[in-house]
Design a protein around this motif. Structure first.
Motif, PDB file in Angstrom:
ATOM      1  N   TYR A  16       0.837  -1.201   0.000  1.00 45.40           N
ATOM      2  CA  TYR A  16       0.000   0.000   0.000  1.00 45.40           C
ATOM      3  C   TYR A  16       0.875   1.256   0.000  1.00 45.40           C
ATOM      4  N   GLU A  17       1.944   1.246   0.807  1.00 42.95           N
ATOM      5  CA  GLU A  17       2.809   2.419   0.901  1.00 42.95           C
ATOM      6  C   GLU A  17       3.577   2.679  -0.386  1.00 42.95           C
ATOM      7  N   ARG A  18       3.756   1.645  -1.192  1.00 46.67           N
ATOM      8  CA  ARG A  18       4.431   1.834  -2.487  1.00 46.67           C
ATOM      9  C   ARG A  18       3.460   2.259  -3.579  1.00 46.67           C
ATOM     10  N   SER A  19       2.182   2.256  -3.281  1.00 47.11           N
ATOM     11  CA  SER A  19       1.164   2.576  -4.286  1.00 47.11           C
ATOM     12  C   SER A  19       0.811   4.060  -4.249  1.00 47.11           C
ATOM     13  N   SER A  20       0.127   4.526  -5.300  1.00 51.34           N
ATOM     14  CA  SER A  20      -0.304   5.922  -5.350  1.00 51.34           C
ATOM     15  C   SER A  20      -1.416   6.202  -4.356  1.00 51.34           C
ATOM     16  N   ALA A  21      -2.131   5.144  -3.925  1.00 50.46           N
ATOM     17  CA  ALA A  21      -3.236   5.331  -2.978  1.00 50.46           C
ATOM     18  C   ALA A  21      -2.747   5.931  -1.672  1.00 50.46           C
ATOM     19  N   SER A  22      -1.554   5.547  -1.235  1.00 50.29           N
ATOM     20  CA  SER A  22      -1.024   6.059   0.034  1.00 50.29           C
ATOM     21  C   SER A  22      -0.618   7.518  -0.058  1.00 50.29           C
ATOM     22  N   ARG A  28     -10.133   4.199  -6.251  1.00 54.11           N
ATOM     23  CA  ARG A  28     -11.180   3.527  -7.015  1.00 54.11           C
ATOM     24  C   ARG A  28     -10.568   2.473  -7.946  1.00 54.11           C
ATOM     25  N   ASN A  29     -11.101   1.313  -7.905  1.00 54.90           N
ATOM     26  CA  ASN A  29     -10.658   0.178  -8.745  1.00 54.90           C
ATOM     27  C   ASN A  29      -9.209  -0.234  -8.471  1.00 54.90           C
ATOM     28  N   MET A  30      -8.629   0.247  -7.367  1.00 57.02           N
ATOM     29  CA  MET A  30      -7.259  -0.145  -7.033  1.00 57.02           C
ATOM     30  C   MET A  30      -7.301  -1.263  -6.003  1.00 57.02           C
ATOM     31  N   GLU A  31      -6.599  -2.350  -6.302  1.00 60.22           N
ATOM     32  CA  GLU A  31      -6.574  -3.484  -5.381  1.00 60.22           C
ATOM     33  C   GLU A  31      -5.173  -3.665  -4.836  1.00 60.22           C
ATOM     34  N   ARG A  69     -10.184  -8.530   2.810  1.00 63.74           N
ATOM     35  CA  ARG A  69     -11.186  -9.365   2.124  1.00 63.74           C
ATOM     36  C   ARG A  69     -10.465 -10.616   1.632  1.00 63.74           C
ATOM     37  N   LEU A  70     -10.948 -11.781   1.991  1.00 60.78           N
ATOM     38  CA  LEU A  70     -10.300 -13.042   1.626  1.00 60.78           C
ATOM     39  C   LEU A  70     -10.865 -13.551   0.316  1.00 60.78           C
ATOM     40  N   VAL A  71      -9.965 -13.895  -0.594  1.00 62.09           N
ATOM     41  CA  VAL A  71     -10.354 -14.442  -1.904  1.00 62.09           C
ATOM     42  C   VAL A  71      -9.890 -15.888  -1.946  1.00 62.09           C
ATOM     43  N   TRP A  72     -10.868 -16.819  -2.164  1.00 59.92           N
ATOM     44  CA  TRP A  72     -10.555 -18.248  -2.142  1.00 59.92           C
ATOM     45  C   TRP A  72     -10.409 -18.780  -3.554  1.00 59.92           C
ATOM     46  N   GLU A  82      -6.476 -17.878  -2.050  1.00 63.26           N
ATOM     47  CA  GLU A  82      -5.719 -17.404  -3.210  1.00 63.26           C
ATOM     48  C   GLU A  82      -4.970 -16.121  -2.859  1.00 63.26           C
ATOM     49  N   LYS A  83      -5.675 -15.154  -2.211  1.00 63.70           N
ATOM     50  CA  LYS A  83      -5.040 -13.892  -1.838  1.00 63.70           C
ATOM     51  C   LYS A  83      -5.866 -13.177  -0.787  1.00 63.70           C
ATOM     52  N   CYS A  84      -5.225 -12.185  -0.179  1.00 65.10           N
ATOM     53  CA  CYS A  84      -5.890 -11.321   0.799  1.00 65.10           C
ATOM     54  C   CYS A  84      -5.861  -9.899   0.257  1.00 65.10           C
ATOM     55  N   VAL A  85      -6.999  -9.210   0.260  1.00 64.07           N
ATOM     56  CA  VAL A  85      -7.114  -7.876  -0.333  1.00 64.07           C
ATOM     57  C   VAL A  85      -7.357  -6.851   0.777  1.00 64.07           C
ATOM     58  N   LEU A  86      -6.597  -5.780   0.750  1.00 67.80           N
ATOM     59  CA  LEU A  86      -6.740  -4.719   1.738  1.00 67.80           C
ATOM     60  C   LEU A  86      -8.021  -3.932   1.494  1.00 67.80           C
ATOM     61  N   VAL A  87      -8.770  -3.671   2.561  1.00 70.75           N
ATOM     62  CA  VAL A  87      -9.927  -2.776   2.482  1.00 70.75           C
ATOM     63  C   VAL A  87      -9.390  -1.359   2.710  1.00 70.75           C
ATOM     64  N   CYS A  88      -9.169  -0.639   1.616  1.00 62.77           N
ATOM     65  CA  CYS A  88      -8.467   0.652   1.696  1.00 62.77           C
ATOM     66  C   CYS A  88      -9.211   1.667   2.553  1.00 62.77           C
ATOM     67  N   GLY A  89     -10.529   1.548   2.642  1.00 57.77           N
ATOM     68  CA  GLY A  89     -11.290   2.493   3.450  1.00 57.77           C
ATOM     69  C   GLY A  89     -11.001   2.373   4.932  1.00 57.77           C
ATOM     70  N   ASN A  90     -10.458   1.242   5.350  1.00 59.72           N
ATOM     71  CA  ASN A  90     -10.162   1.030   6.765  1.00 59.72           C
ATOM     72  C   ASN A  90      -8.654   0.912   7.018  1.00 59.72           C
ATOM     73  N   VAL A  91      -7.865   1.526   6.154  1.00 65.07           N
ATOM     74  CA  VAL A  91      -6.411   1.380   6.260  1.00 65.07           C
ATOM     75  C   VAL A  91      -5.874   1.979   7.566  1.00 65.07           C
ATOM     76  N   THR A  92      -6.529   3.031   8.059  1.00 70.25           N
ATOM     77  CA  THR A  92      -6.081   3.629   9.326  1.00 70.25           C
ATOM     78  C   THR A  92      -6.198   2.624  10.460  1.00 70.25           C
ATOM     79  N   GLU A  93      -7.290   1.853  10.452  1.00 70.05           N
ATOM     80  CA  GLU A  93      -7.474   0.822  11.469  1.00 70.05           C
ATOM     81  C   GLU A  93      -6.422  -0.274  11.330  1.00 70.05           C
TER      82      GLU A  93
END
Length: 414
Positions: A16-22, A28-31, A69-72, A82-93
């Motif tokens: 996340y810290e390496r992404s533009s979202a941080s 939007r549409n960023m996973e 969010r868990l993806v099976w 298969e992977k774990c996806v960060l819920v960006c809206g709750n990144v502070t938590e």
């Protein structure tokens, strides 16, 4: 029990810290996700072990908390992740759960520190600001995870630059931190900043000790050693005086000094007995100037300066020039990048016409079989030096050194 949840959440926050979202970009549409990896968690892929149940249980807690969010894998729902996806809206938590400071907050803190010192170190401040704005690391100079140390390093570097009187390092540390040993811990980092960025260039390329001495800070008293000249009979092995005392020397106007030779290395200084030439030496011009050689006598003053000369040593040479304006100045050093850069620094910082001694093509060819191998860094520097007008007379020598891949320490030169 291994905390898979903390490990995986930490990995995702790294991404996340390496992404533009941080950096405030659109989410939007960023996973931001983490795909389970055999290298990181080999036990998850070992069917003989039961660790996957522990991992699933821990990660489901994060999912229930709204952090992941868990993806099976298809057809293996609830069995193989298969992977774990960060819920960006709750990144502070997510940061709060790990007790971790967001990278953006660390960057803001570092920028606040560096801006306090941008007047003293504008080039370094600009570099830090540009690196952070581009999302790049500054860890080669400052630790983003230790703002107190970063503050201490910047403060120390600025105090080194501002120093105007000779002082020992422990005394300097007391004046900065009220502790004689604190400066020692960060002196390498502080002087590296000054060597790489200090704005007027006088510290460029110097090592830690040379930066300190240039700024009149000494671990121990700095000495100038001399032989020949007025001491040829009284002290044939030479004499040594501190930098401070050297400026008190009174030169006898009735004595004659025709030649001043500075020497880079201490062993060579002690072994030096003088040398003569049956023919003029190519490149250095010594034979032509001295009409056949340079002997250890009352008219030749030999001085060991020890690498780059600090202010006191440069002033000492200027005092000699003032006392004996007709004297010719020479420098005898290694036939390598450092040796020639020391000669250039000495010439430019004193303004004296200093001729290189036995740092020529003929000497190199005679002794190169005892030379050392050039490093890749040596090659880069030599190529740059070949483009420098100051080294116009050494270009043929540098070219041959590059072809041979060799350099010479002056101790091997007879």
């Amino acid at each position: 029990m291994r905390r898979y949840d903390d490990f995986i959440l930490g990995k995702i926050l790294d991404k996340y810290e390496r992404s533009s979202a941080s950096k405030g970009g659109s989410r939007r549409n960023m996973e931001i996700s983490y795909k389970l990896d055999r290298k990181d968690i080999p036990e998850y892929f070992d069917v003989s072990r039961m660790d996957f149940d522990i991992l699933h249980s821990q990660l489901r807690e994060l999912e229930n908390a709204g952090l992941l969010r868990l993806v099976w894998k298809k057809k293996h729902e609830g069995q193989i992740l298969e992977k774990c996806v960060l819920v960006c809206g709750n990144v502070t938590e997510a940061y709060r759960r790990l007790g971790r400071t967001p990278k953006s907050e660390k960057e803001t803190e570092i920028l606040g520190i560096i801006r306090k010192y941008e007047d003293q170190m504008p080039a370094f401040a600009k570099w830090v600001e540009e690196r952070i704005s581009q999302g790049n690391s500054v860890k080669q100079y400052l630790d983003m995870d230790d703002s107190k140390q970063a503050e201490r390093i910047c403060y120390l570097a600025s105090r080194i630059l501002q120093n105007r009187s000779e002082v020992f390092l422990r005394q300097f540390s007391i004046s900065c931190f009220h502790d004689s040993k604190i400066a020692e811990r960060d002196i390498s980092a502080a002087t590296r900043i000054l060597s790489d960025f200090e704005c007027d260039g006088r510290l460029k390329g110097l090592d830690a000790e040379e930066v300190l001495e240039e700024c009149l800070i000494f671990r121990n008293p700095s000495w100038i050693m001399m032989k020949g000249g007025p001491w040829i009979d009284t002290f044939p092995g030479g004499i040594g005086i501190t930098d401070e005392d050297a400026l008190k020397v009174k030169w006898d106007a009735l004595s004659v000094i025709t030649c001043v030779l500075t020497i880079e290395n201490l062993t060579t200084f002690h072994q030096w007995k003088g040398f003569g030439f049956s023919e003029p030496v190519s490149g250095g011009g010594i034979g032509a100037i001295l009409d056949g050689g340079m002997e250890l006598d009352g008219e030749t003053l030999v001085i060991y300066l020890g690498g780059y000369a600090n202010r006191s040593k440069r002033e000492f040479l200027l005092r000699i020039h003032e006392a004996y304006p007709a004297a010719k100045f020479f420098h005898y050093g290694d036939i390598d990048c450092g040796g020639f850069r020391i000669w250039k620094n000495l010439s430019e910082s004193t303004g004296l016409a200093i001729t290189p001694c036995r740092m020529d093509l003929d000497t190199y060819r005679e002794y190169k079989k005892w030379g050392r191998t050039l490093t890749e860094h040596d090659r880069v520097l030599l190529r740059k030096m070949m483009e420098d007008p100051f080294y116009e007379d050494q270009r043929e020598l540098f070219g041959e050194m590059l072809r041979d891949g060799r350099k010479l320490e002056q101790e091997v030169i007879g």
